[in-house]
Design an enzyme around this catalytic site. Structure first.
Site, mmCIF file in Angstrom:
data_model
loop_
_atom_site.group_PDB
_atom_site.id
_atom_site.type_symbol
_atom_site.label_atom_id
_atom_site.label_comp_id
_atom_site.label_asym_id
_atom_site.label_seq_id
_atom_site.Cartn_x
_atom_site.Cartn_y
_atom_site.Cartn_z
ATOM 1 N NE ARG A 24 44.777 -43.580 -43.177
ATOM 2 C CZ ARG A 24 43.958 -42.692 -42.619
ATOM 3 N NH1 ARG A 24 43.141 -41.987 -43.388
ATOM 4 N NH2 ARG A 24 43.954 -42.499 -41.320
ATOM 5 N N GLY A 91 47.339 -48.121 -28.744
ATOM 6 C CA GLY A 91 46.367 -47.039 -28.539
ATOM 7 C C GLY A 91 46.988 -45.804 -27.915
ATOM 8 C CB THR A 92 45.801 -42.274 -27.910
ATOM 9 O OG1 THR A 92 44.471 -42.631 -27.507
ATOM 10 C CG2 THR A 92 45.804 -42.023 -29.406
ATOM 11 C CG ASN A 239 45.634 -39.516 -40.687
ATOM 12 O OD1 ASN A 239 46.307 -39.906 -39.745
ATOM 13 N ND2 ASN A 239 44.566 -38.747 -40.530
ATOM 14 C CG ASN A 372 77.312 -3.962 -66.703
ATOM 15 O OD1 ASN A 372 77.093 -5.035 -67.258
ATOM 16 N ND2 ASN A 372 76.486 -2.939 -66.804
ATOM 17 C CB SER A 400 78.057 -10.109 -74.191
ATOM 18 O OG SER A 400 77.299 -9.021 -73.728
HETATM 19 C C1 UD1 Z 1 42.136 -40.162 -31.990
HETATM 20 C C2 UD1 Z 1 41.136 -40.003 -30.841
HETATM 21 C C3 UD1 Z 1 39.805 -39.491 -31.391
HETATM 22 C C4 UD1 Z 1 40.027 -38.187 -32.117
HETATM 23 C C5 UD1 Z 1 41.091 -38.341 -33.204
HETATM 24 C C6 UD1 Z 1 41.448 -36.987 -33.764
HETATM 25 C C7 UD1 Z 1 41.673 -41.715 -29.212
HETATM 26 C C8 UD1 Z 1 41.271 -43.032 -28.654
HETATM 27 N N1 UD1 Z 1 40.928 -41.291 -30.215
HETATM 28 O O1 UD1 Z 1 41.664 -41.176 -32.828
HETATM 29 O O2 UD1 Z 1 38.882 -39.295 -30.328
HETATM 30 O O3 UD1 Z 1 38.808 -37.721 -32.681
HETATM 31 O O4 UD1 Z 1 42.295 -38.913 -32.658
HETATM 32 O O5 UD1 Z 1 42.288 -37.121 -34.866
HETATM 33 O O6 UD1 Z 1 42.591 -41.114 -28.736
HETATM 34 N N2 UD1 Z 1 49.508 -43.026 -31.525
HETATM 35 C C9 UD1 Z 1 50.571 -43.586 -30.868
HETATM 36 N N3 UD1 Z 1 50.470 -44.855 -30.429
HETATM 37 C C10 UD1 Z 1 49.334 -45.600 -30.585
HETATM 38 C C11 UD1 Z 1 48.260 -45.021 -31.255
HETATM 39 C C12 UD1 Z 1 48.375 -43.735 -31.716
HETATM 40 O O7 UD1 Z 1 51.610 -42.947 -30.699
HETATM 41 O O8 UD1 Z 1 49.319 -46.731 -30.123
HETATM 42 C C13 UD1 Z 1 49.620 -41.646 -32.009
HETATM 43 C C14 UD1 Z 1 49.589 -41.550 -33.517
HETATM 44 O O9 UD1 Z 1 50.910 -41.556 -34.066
HETATM 45 C C15 UD1 Z 1 48.926 -40.195 -33.729
HETATM 46 C C16 UD1 Z 1 48.009 -40.060 -32.518
HETATM 47 O O10 UD1 Z 1 48.523 -40.929 -31.546
HETATM 48 O O11 UD1 Z 1 49.862 -39.153 -33.705
HETATM 49 C C17 UD1 Z 1 46.552 -40.380 -32.833
HETATM 50 O O12 UD1 Z 1 46.420 -41.723 -33.219
HETATM 51 P P1 UD1 Z 1 45.312 -42.203 -34.254
HETATM 52 O O13 UD1 Z 1 45.465 -43.660 -34.452
HETATM 53 O O14 UD1 Z 1 45.328 -41.347 -35.455
HETATM 54 O O15 UD1 Z 1 43.977 -41.924 -33.423
HETATM 55 P P2 UD1 Z 1 42.507 -41.864 -34.016
HETATM 56 O O16 UD1 Z 1 41.991 -43.222 -34.175
HETATM 57 O O17 UD1 Z 1 42.491 -40.986 -35.194
HETATM 58 MG MG MG Z 2 44.000 -40.193 -36.577
#
Ligand code: UD1
Ligand code: MG
Length: 470
Positions: A24, A91-92, A239, A372, A400
């Protein structure tokens, strides 16, 4: 020198998650490298972490984004910074797993933070670590946003302790009604972290490995989990460019507060733009619409007048700059110096008490104490190939509209007559003038006008005949 590590305490380590795609932002640059107050957002985060003295920071990025870890290092204090690639991003929870080879399972606390959530305060981080050390397996930072949007929700048990986190997509209507949201920031027991993560599955609406699932997993094992609540402004995620601008405004507010708390008066704070490293002394006055880029240091009792643009400039006590001044990198403004309107200074030392008050360019130069520099003086520092130095002695007077063709030296106390082009050395105390001698013709002005009028009359077409009215 960094302080000696406290060996009685288990080490603190941190993981910065930054492998998300950040689409984004619509940018070729990794999201976490977009600047706030002049430095990459991830560096703000690294600095907040560094204040706690972690032994190690692991930065999880997409493959080929080594520059992200490189940006963390300068702000990481004594911490070792390691890059870990996550490919593909699943995922995180999966992202934290990418840090496993670097972290292993060791006693202590692992802080997990998001690279795109850079406004976390040192206070909140310290509170998380303290709660973790008091025995919680997992500590989560919660907040109550004005708009709960798509955030994960923190679900508390009957006793009011954190039971689990449910993602918005997976939440029931009742769970979505909860206003306590997950910021994403966590402190986890370093021995349990990867053990708990091993139990996380992708069995959810997004088909991702959620880090947030470790809360329920920990509770399932009878381990304690805790929540620390933070103000929304601290856990703001970035974002999009719009969110970047919102975060910038918050950072600017903090910086202006800091400047005012330090004894500076900002006449219209909202119109003053500062950088993270702007240093401002006491009894400084900053008028409206002033921009301070990177590397600006302003001494005590300085006045920066309206509409001035400063970058890489050091300004000593009692100087007056502006209005409409431009100080570029390497401008060294001495004590009590006056820099006036439409004056540009670059890579030049203006020594104590000197004045450059109007419409001048002084670049690659030294202006001695008390000199100056008259209106419209230009140092001609560039010949199309290289830059050259201009040296103006103490107490010199430059008339000047003079052009000083560098390399050139004007001695102490020397004078240059207005309108001169000086390309050779002027000895101390000498007066140099290079303009052409004045000629005068008595009555010449009237003779000139008469001839000019005659020429115009000869060339003018005959006036059209007046039209009779019908
Ligand atoms: C996450 C949380 C959510 C929280 C929100 C706050 C989880 C499952 N969900 O959701 O509960 O309310 O943040 O903003 O954790 N990232 C990686 N690798 C990945 C996915 C993400 O490094 O595979 C990093 C992203 O770069 C970012 C962070 O993790 O810095 C969060 O990822 P994002 O996809 O924004 O999570 P949300 O869906 O917003
Ligand atoms: Mg997020």
């Amino acid at each position: 020198m960094s302080p000696a590590p406290d060996l009685t305490k288990p080490a603190l380590r941190a993981v910065i998650l930054a492998a998300g795609r950040g689409t984004r932002m619509r940018s070729a640059r990794p999201k976490v490298l977009h600047p706030l107050a002049g430095r990459p957002m991830v560096q703000h985060l690294a600095a907040a972490l560094a204040a706690l003295g972690p032994a190690e920071i692991v930065v999880v990025t997409a493959p080929g984004e080594g520059e992200v870890a490189a940006a963390v290092a300068p702000a990481a204090g004594a911490a070792t910074v390691t890059a870990a690639a996550q490919d593909p991003p699943l995922g995180t929870g999966h992202a934290v797993l990418a840090a496993k080879p670097a972290l292993g399972s060791r006693p202590g606390t692992v802080l997990v933070v998001y690279g795109d959530t850079p406004l976390l305060s040192e206070t909140t981080l310290r509170e998380m670590v303290a709660r973790r050390e008091q025995g919680a397996a997992v500590v989560v930072v919660g907040f109550r946003p004005a708009d709960t949007a798509a955030y994960g929700r923190l679900i508390l048990d009957a006793a009011g302790t954190l039971a689990r986190i449910v993602e918005h997509r997976d939440a029931s209507a009742e769970e979505r009604a909860v206003d306590l949201c997950n910021s994403g920031v966590m402190a986890v027991d370093g021995v349990l972290l990867f053990d708990l993560l091993a139990g996380v599955t992708a069995d959810n609406a997004k088909g991702e490995y959620y880090l947030t699932d470790i809360v329920a997993l920990a509770r399932g094992r009878g381990l304690a989990c805790a929540m620390v609540e933070a103000p929304e402004a601290e856990v703001l995620g970035i974002n999009s460019r719009r969110e970047l601008a919102v975060a910038e405004a918050l950072v600017q507010d903090r910086l202006r507060e800091r400047a005012m708390a330090g004894g500076a008066s900002l006449l219209d704070p909202a119109s003053v733009h500062l950088s993270w490293d702007t240093a401002i002394g006491q009894d400084v006055i900053i008028e409206p619409h002033v921009f301070c880029g990177l590397g600006v240091a302003i001494g005590d009792n300085v006045v920066i007048r309206a509409f001035s643009h400063l970058e890489g400039a050091r300004i000593k006590a009692g100087a007056i700059v502006g209005p409409f001044a431009r100080l570029r990198p390497g401008a060294r403004i001495g004590e009590g110096v006056h820099i006036g309107n439409f004056v540009e200074i670059k890579n030049a030392g203006i020594e104590a008490g000197a004045k450059v008050n109007h419409l001048s360019y002084v670049g690659d130069a030294r202006v001695g104490a008390g000199a100056n520099i008259g209106a419209g003086t230009i140092t001609c520092n560039y010949d199309g190939i290289a830059k050259h130095h201009t040296d103006i002695g103490a107490g010199a007077f430059i008339g000047s509209n003079s052009a000083l063709v560098a390399p050139v030296t004007i001695g102490d106390g020397a004078m240059v007559g207005a309108g001169s082009t000086i390309a050779g050395t002027v000895a101390p105390g000498a007066l140099a003038v290079t303009r052409a001698e004045q000629k005068e013709f008595a009555g010449g002005a009237e003779r000139f006008r008469t001839r000019a009028r005659a020429r115009v009359a000869k060339k003018a077409p005959a006036a059209p005949a007046p039209r009779s009215k019908v």
